[in-house]
Enzyme design. Structure first.
Site, mmCIF file in Angstrom:
data_model
loop_
_atom_site.group_PDB
_atom_site.id
_atom_site.type_symbol
_atom_site.label_atom_id
_atom_site.label_comp_id
_atom_site.label_asym_id
_atom_site.label_seq_id
_atom_site.Cartn_x
_atom_site.Cartn_y
_atom_site.Cartn_z
ATOM 1 N N CYS A 79 -36.809 36.116 -47.950
ATOM 2 C CA CYS A 79 -37.510 36.747 -46.820
ATOM 3 C C CYS A 79 -38.822 36.012 -46.543
ATOM 4 O O CYS A 79 -39.660 35.867 -47.436
ATOM 5 C CB CYS A 79 -37.785 38.220 -47.121
ATOM 6 S SG CYS A 79 -38.887 38.985 -45.918
ATOM 7 N N ASP A 139 -50.473 35.891 -36.357
ATOM 8 C CA ASP A 139 -49.159 35.382 -35.959
ATOM 9 C C ASP A 139 -49.258 33.883 -35.687
ATOM 10 O O ASP A 139 -50.216 33.406 -35.073
ATOM 11 C CB ASP A 139 -48.668 36.123 -34.708
ATOM 12 C CG ASP A 139 -47.177 35.943 -34.486
ATOM 13 O OD1 ASP A 139 -46.432 36.928 -34.651
ATOM 14 O OD2 ASP A 139 -46.752 34.806 -34.170
ATOM 15 N N HIS A 149 -40.401 45.286 -49.453
ATOM 16 C CA HIS A 149 -39.454 44.782 -48.453
ATOM 17 C C HIS A 149 -38.672 45.946 -47.856
ATOM 18 O O HIS A 149 -37.770 46.500 -48.483
ATOM 19 C CB HIS A 149 -38.486 43.752 -49.041
ATOM 20 C CG HIS A 149 -37.562 43.202 -48.001
ATOM 21 N ND1 HIS A 149 -37.903 42.127 -47.201
ATOM 22 C CD2 HIS A 149 -36.345 43.607 -47.579
ATOM 23 C CE1 HIS A 149 -36.921 41.902 -46.344
ATOM 24 N NE2 HIS A 149 -35.964 42.788 -46.552
ATOM 25 N N ASN A 185 -40.679 45.493 -33.446
ATOM 26 C CA ASN A 185 -39.340 45.227 -32.927
ATOM 27 C C ASN A 185 -38.296 45.615 -33.968
ATOM 28 O O ASN A 185 -38.481 45.350 -35.164
ATOM 29 C CB ASN A 185 -39.205 43.747 -32.564
ATOM 30 C CG ASN A 185 -40.091 43.354 -31.388
ATOM 31 O OD1 ASN A 185 -40.192 44.093 -30.409
ATOM 32 N ND2 ASN A 185 -40.750 42.207 -31.480
ATOM 33 N N GLY A 226 -35.373 41.837 -30.162
ATOM 34 C CA GLY A 226 -35.823 40.486 -30.488
ATOM 35 C C GLY A 226 -36.457 40.358 -31.853
ATOM 36 O O GLY A 226 -37.245 39.435 -32.083
ATOM 37 N N THR A 258 -37.016 38.974 -35.191
ATOM 38 C CA THR A 258 -36.597 37.709 -35.787
ATOM 39 C C THR A 258 -36.810 37.667 -37.296
ATOM 40 O O THR A 258 -36.191 36.851 -37.971
ATOM 41 C CB THR A 258 -37.362 36.522 -35.155
ATOM 42 O OG1 THR A 258 -38.764 36.737 -35.310
ATOM 43 C CG2 THR A 258 -37.025 36.385 -33.672
ATOM 44 N N HIS A 273 -38.211 42.034 -41.945
ATOM 45 C CA HIS A 273 -39.147 42.683 -42.886
ATOM 46 C C HIS A 273 -40.081 43.485 -41.987
ATOM 47 O O HIS A 273 -40.725 42.906 -41.088
ATOM 48 C CB HIS A 273 -39.903 41.613 -43.686
ATOM 49 C CG HIS A 273 -40.875 42.147 -44.710
ATOM 50 N ND1 HIS A 273 -40.856 41.753 -46.036
ATOM 51 C CD2 HIS A 273 -41.899 43.015 -44.596
ATOM 52 C CE1 HIS A 273 -41.824 42.368 -46.701
ATOM 53 N NE2 HIS A 273 -42.481 43.136 -45.831
ATOM 54 N N HIS A 330 -42.673 44.983 -39.763
ATOM 55 C CA HIS A 330 -43.989 44.471 -39.405
ATOM 56 C C HIS A 330 -44.424 45.076 -38.092
ATOM 57 O O HIS A 330 -43.609 45.429 -37.243
ATOM 58 C CB HIS A 330 -44.001 42.938 -39.322
ATOM 59 C CG HIS A 330 -42.956 42.349 -38.436
ATOM 60 N ND1 HIS A 330 -41.637 42.225 -38.818
ATOM 61 C CD2 HIS A 330 -43.029 41.842 -37.171
ATOM 62 C CE1 HIS A 330 -40.946 41.664 -37.835
ATOM 63 N NE2 HIS A 330 -41.774 41.436 -36.814
HETATM 64 P P1 AMP Z 1 -40.479 39.677 -34.545
HETATM 65 O O1 AMP Z 1 -39.933 38.755 -33.508
HETATM 66 O O2 AMP Z 1 -40.906 41.014 -34.042
HETATM 67 O O3 AMP Z 1 -39.538 39.779 -35.750
HETATM 68 O O4 AMP Z 1 -41.825 39.010 -35.053
HETATM 69 C C1 AMP Z 1 -41.874 37.984 -35.974
HETATM 70 C C2 AMP Z 1 -43.157 37.266 -35.729
HETATM 71 O O5 AMP Z 1 -43.413 36.446 -36.864
HETATM 72 C C3 AMP Z 1 -43.166 36.349 -34.516
HETATM 73 O O6 AMP Z 1 -44.165 36.766 -33.593
HETATM 74 C C4 AMP Z 1 -43.461 34.964 -35.101
HETATM 75 O O7 AMP Z 1 -44.300 34.174 -34.288
HETATM 76 C C5 AMP Z 1 -44.127 35.327 -36.420
HETATM 77 N N1 AMP Z 1 -44.027 34.311 -37.458
HETATM 78 C C6 AMP Z 1 -42.942 33.598 -37.828
HETATM 79 N N2 AMP Z 1 -43.246 32.773 -38.855
HETATM 80 C C7 AMP Z 1 -44.561 32.981 -39.124
HETATM 81 C C8 AMP Z 1 -45.462 32.414 -40.088
HETATM 82 N N3 AMP Z 1 -45.080 31.468 -40.969
HETATM 83 N N4 AMP Z 1 -46.753 32.842 -40.076
HETATM 84 C C9 AMP Z 1 -47.149 33.764 -39.175
HETATM 85 N N5 AMP Z 1 -46.344 34.343 -38.272
HETATM 86 C C10 AMP Z 1 -45.064 33.951 -38.244
#
Ligand code: AMP
Length: 114
Positions: free
Chosen positions: A4, A30, A46, A87, A93, A95, A98, A100
C-alpha cells in the site's frame, strides 16, 4: 499493508511532505495538488476506504476530523473555507485504496462538486 502506497509513506519508506502526525494519523501534501493547498490526512491503520469504516474505528475517524480542522486553521483556511473529500471506489476515482481525506483550499473552489 505491504504493497500500500500510503502505508509506505506512513512508514517513511516513501518520502512525503509531512504536515502533521500523531499516534493515529498522518498528514502530508498531495504530490499533484489540485488547489493551492491540497493535503491528505490518512489513518495509520490500513482501512481501504470510507466504505470499510465500522463502529470499531468510528472514534479514529472522529479524531481525523479534529486533525483536519486543526490543519485547516494552521494553513490559514478557516476564514475563507475549504473542501474535504474522500473518494470511494472507481466511480469516485479513488486511486489509492487506503482511507484518506483530501483538504482542498486556498482559492475559490468550483461551485459544482462534480
Ligand atoms: P484518490 O484519487 O482520492 O485515491 O487520491 C489519491 C491522491 O494521492 C491523489 O490526489 C494523488 O495525487 C496522491 N498521491 C499519489 N501518490 C502520492 C505521493 N507519493 N505523495 C503524495 N500524494 C500522492
Amino acid at each position: 499493508m505491504n504493497d500500500c502506497l500510503f502505508c509506505k509513506i506512513i512508514a517513511g519508506d516513501i518520502p512525503s511532505a509531512k504536515i502533521y502526525e500523531d499516534e493515529l494519523c498522518y498528514a502530508f501534501r498531495d504530490i499533484a495538488p489540485q488547489a493551492p493547498t491540497h493535503i491528505l490526512v490518512v489513518p495509520r491503520e490500513h482501512i481501504p476506504s470510507c466504505a470499510a469504516v465500522t463502529a470499531e474505528n468510528a472514534a479514529l475517524v472522529g479524531h481525523i476530523f479534529t486533525v483536519i480542522a486543526a490543519i485547516a486553521r494552521s494553513e490559514g483556511l478557516e476564514q475563507s473555507g475549504y473542501r474535504v473529500i474522500s473518494n470511494v471506489g472507481p466511480d469516485a476515482g479513488q486511486t489509492v485504496p487506503h482511507l484518506h481525506f483530501h483538504i482542498l483550499g486556498g482559492k475559490r473552489l468550483n461551485d459544482q462538486m462534480v
